[in-house]
Design a protein around this motif. Sequence first.
Motif, PDB file in Angstrom:
ATOM      1  N   CYS A 130      -7.037  17.476 -10.711  1.00 54.02           N
ATOM      2  CA  CYS A 130      -5.845  16.634 -10.801  1.00 54.02           C
ATOM      3  C   CYS A 130      -4.757  17.292 -11.644  1.00 54.02           C
ATOM      4  N   LYS A 131      -5.139  17.937 -12.722  1.00 51.15           N
ATOM      5  CA  LYS A 131      -4.153  18.620 -13.568  1.00 51.15           C
ATOM      6  C   LYS A 131      -3.478  19.749 -12.806  1.00 51.15           C
ATOM      7  N   LYS A 132      -4.238  20.472 -12.024  1.00 51.75           N
ATOM      8  CA  LYS A 132      -3.699  21.577 -11.229  1.00 51.75           C
ATOM      9  C   LYS A 132      -2.687  21.069 -10.210  1.00 51.75           C
ATOM     10  N   ASN A 133      -2.910  19.866  -9.661  1.00 57.47           N
ATOM     11  CA  ASN A 133      -2.049  19.334  -8.618  1.00 57.47           C
ATOM     12  C   ASN A 133      -1.018  18.328  -9.126  1.00 57.47           C
ATOM     13  N   GLY A 134      -0.947  18.155 -10.450  1.00 55.34           N
ATOM     14  CA  GLY A 134       0.034  17.245 -11.021  1.00 55.34           C
ATOM     15  C   GLY A 134      -0.208  15.793 -10.661  1.00 55.34           C
ATOM     16  N   ILE A 135      -1.481  15.378 -10.593  1.00 57.12           N
ATOM     17  CA  ILE A 135      -1.855  14.023 -10.201  1.00 57.12           C
ATOM     18  C   ILE A 135      -2.508  13.312 -11.381  1.00 57.12           C
ATOM     19  N   LEU A 136      -2.131  12.052 -11.599  1.00 56.05           N
ATOM     20  CA  LEU A 136      -2.792  11.220 -12.598  1.00 56.05           C
ATOM     21  C   LEU A 136      -3.954  10.481 -11.948  1.00 56.05           C
ATOM     22  N   PHE A 137      -4.989  10.154 -12.726  1.00 53.94           N
ATOM     23  CA  PHE A 137      -6.155   9.512 -12.125  1.00 53.94           C
ATOM     24  C   PHE A 137      -6.805   8.528 -13.085  1.00 53.94           C
ATOM     25  N   TYR A 138      -7.567   7.608 -12.487  1.00 53.25           N
ATOM     26  CA  TYR A 138      -8.501   6.749 -13.214  1.00 53.25           C
ATOM     27  C   TYR A 138      -9.865   6.881 -12.545  1.00 53.25           C
ATOM     28  N   TYR A 139     -10.899   6.955 -13.366  1.00 52.10           N
ATOM     29  CA  TYR A 139     -12.281   7.030 -12.896  1.00 52.10           C
ATOM     30  C   TYR A 139     -12.977   5.762 -13.379  1.00 52.10           C
ATOM     31  N   ILE A 140     -13.311   4.871 -12.434  1.00 55.34           N
ATOM     32  CA  ILE A 140     -13.784   3.531 -12.771  1.00 55.34           C
ATOM     33  C   ILE A 140     -15.237   3.350 -12.341  1.00 55.34           C
ATOM     34  N   LEU A 141     -16.101   3.003 -13.285  1.00 45.04           N
ATOM     35  CA  LEU A 141     -17.504   2.723 -12.985  1.00 45.04           C
ATOM     36  C   LEU A 141     -17.645   1.273 -12.534  1.00 45.04           C
ATOM     37  N   VAL A 142     -18.389   1.073 -11.457  1.00 46.59           N
ATOM     38  CA  VAL A 142     -18.551  -0.251 -10.855  1.00 46.59           C
ATOM     39  C   VAL A 142     -20.013  -0.666 -10.983  1.00 46.59           C
ATOM     40  N   ASN A 143     -20.257  -1.855 -11.525  1.00 44.48           N
ATOM     41  CA  ASN A 143     -21.618  -2.349 -11.716  1.00 44.48           C
ATOM     42  C   ASN A 143     -21.725  -3.784 -11.219  1.00 44.48           C
ATOM     43  N   THR A 144     -22.496  -3.994 -10.156  1.00 43.53           N
ATOM     44  CA  THR A 144     -22.685  -5.349  -9.612  1.00 43.53           C
ATOM     45  C   THR A 144     -23.920  -6.023 -10.198  1.00 43.53           C
ATOM     46  N   ARG A 145     -24.702  -5.320 -10.997  1.00 45.13           N
ATOM     47  CA  ARG A 145     -25.920  -5.887 -11.585  1.00 45.13           C
ATOM     48  C   ARG A 145     -25.684  -6.233 -13.041  1.00 45.13           C
ATOM     49  N   THR A 146     -24.756  -7.107 -13.282  1.00 50.06           N
ATOM     50  CA  THR A 146     -24.418  -7.486 -14.641  1.00 50.06           C
ATOM     51  C   THR A 146     -25.308  -8.632 -15.120  1.00 50.06           C
ATOM     52  N   THR A 147     -25.354  -8.817 -16.422  1.00 51.38           N
ATOM     53  CA  THR A 147     -26.188  -9.871 -17.001  1.00 51.38           C
ATOM     54  C   THR A 147     -25.379 -11.119 -17.337  1.00 51.38           C
ATOM     55  N   PHE A 148     -24.072 -11.013 -17.320  1.00 55.74           N
ATOM     56  CA  PHE A 148     -23.227 -12.165 -17.656  1.00 55.74           C
ATOM     57  C   PHE A 148     -23.119 -13.121 -16.472  1.00 55.74           C
ATOM     58  N   LYS A 149     -23.017 -14.412 -16.810  1.00 55.50           N
ATOM     59  CA  LYS A 149     -22.734 -15.456 -15.825  1.00 55.50           C
ATOM     60  C   LYS A 149     -21.585 -16.304 -16.369  1.00 55.50           C
ATOM     61  N   PHE A 150     -20.674 -16.680 -15.495  1.00 57.98           N
ATOM     62  CA  PHE A 150     -19.553 -17.514 -15.893  1.00 57.98           C
ATOM     63  C   PHE A 150     -19.598 -18.830 -15.131  1.00 57.98           C
ATOM     64  N   PHE A 151     -19.198 -19.908 -15.805  1.00 58.25           N
ATOM     65  CA  PHE A 151     -19.223 -21.238 -15.183  1.00 58.25           C
ATOM     66  C   PHE A 151     -17.953 -22.004 -15.542  1.00 58.25           C
ATOM     67  N   GLU A 152     -17.589 -22.913 -14.657  1.00 62.13           N
ATOM     68  CA  GLU A 152     -16.515 -23.855 -14.939  1.00 62.13           C
ATOM     69  C   GLU A 152     -17.135 -25.223 -15.224  1.00 62.13           C
ATOM     70  N   LYS A 153     -16.574 -25.927 -16.193  1.00 58.69           N
ATOM     71  CA  LYS A 153     -17.104 -27.234 -16.582  1.00 58.69           C
ATOM     72  C   LYS A 153     -16.170 -28.330 -16.108  1.00 58.69           C
ATOM     73  N   PHE A 154     -16.756 -29.342 -15.469  1.00 60.82           N
ATOM     74  CA  PHE A 154     -15.973 -30.491 -14.995  1.00 60.82           C
ATOM     75  C   PHE A 154     -16.843 -31.737 -15.089  1.00 60.82           C
ATOM     76  N   ASN A 155     -16.369 -32.717 -15.853  1.00 62.47           N
ATOM     77  CA  ASN A 155     -17.114 -33.979 -16.034  1.00 62.47           C
ATOM     78  C   ASN A 155     -18.555 -33.729 -16.482  1.00 62.47           C
ATOM     79  N   ASP A 156     -18.702 -32.863 -17.479  1.00 64.20           N
ATOM     80  CA  ASP A 156     -20.009 -32.537 -18.068  1.00 64.20           C
ATOM     81  C   ASP A 156     -20.958 -31.857 -17.090  1.00 64.20           C
ATOM     82  N   HIS A 157     -20.444 -31.350 -16.005  1.00 62.91           N
ATOM     83  CA  HIS A 157     -21.255 -30.564 -15.075  1.00 62.91           C
ATOM     84  C   HIS A 157     -20.684 -29.143 -14.998  1.00 62.91           C
ATOM     85  N   TYR A 158     -21.569 -28.207 -14.730  1.00 66.08           N
ATOM     86  CA  TYR A 158     -21.164 -26.806 -14.672  1.00 66.08           C
ATOM     87  C   TYR A 158     -21.228 -26.304 -13.230  1.00 66.08           C
TER      88      TYR A 158
END
Length: 254
Positions: A130-158
């Motif tokens: 990329c430096k040789k060709n004058g290009i900027l870049f981002y290298y992004i790691l992708v992980n679908t096996r995460t341990t976090f879970k997110f929930f929305e709460k409505f009327n005491d239910h998730y």
Amino acid sequence: MMSTCSKILIQINAKLGGISYKTVIEDYIQERDIMVVGVDSSHFNKNTAVAMVSTIDNSFADFYNKEKIFEIEKNEMLQFCVSSFLEEAITQYYSKNQKKPKNIIIYRQGVSDNYINILNDEVTQIEQFCKKNGILFYYILVNTRTTFKFFEKFNDHYYNPGAGLLVIDGITHQDKFEFYIQPQQVTGGSATPTRFHVAYGNMDFPEIIPKFTYDLCHIYSNWQGTVRIPNVIKAAEKLSKMTVKTTQEELNIK
């Protein structure tokens, strides 16, 4: 019957090189001449297949792809084939647009943070290219096996969060550029978000990356809704699995 026929026609269109879906990409994205690349690898028996897919225009739905297959004991060669692929992909991009991309976003699946050190040589090759060709870049790691879970709460239910949940602070690492996206609407079980870690790179507009990543989850040609990962990495995932398990050799484009 109409649903089945529509699905078949969509697949025929995709296999003939047509664009099945488009999403509205903001002008400030298109003006930056971005090429998006997905890289994934799959293992089967004694072989490892690495597949690389890149966009070649501002629709982000027209692709160039390539795959390599190695014996597992030779998988140190995997780290050097990505920079070689970038050179070929840029040639394809130039032939269609009559200009080179100014920025490259690389989504890399199949490597966790615990093994990020094995990517050093691969990233070094990409940085030099990329430096040789004058290009900027981002290298992004992708992980679908995460341990976090997110929930929305409505009327005491998730409940599972609605499609499009984005988490960029609070639980993310303070020293890393990372974010979580829940692109799909999940109606069974608990939703698992996808983690994105921008591990390397020097692009100058980090604020647009989460939204742009979410947009790319909408235009995978083989599904009429959102998928958990951007379309290029989903295509690379499918190609690597097909190569190592079915064809068991590199495809002959002729």
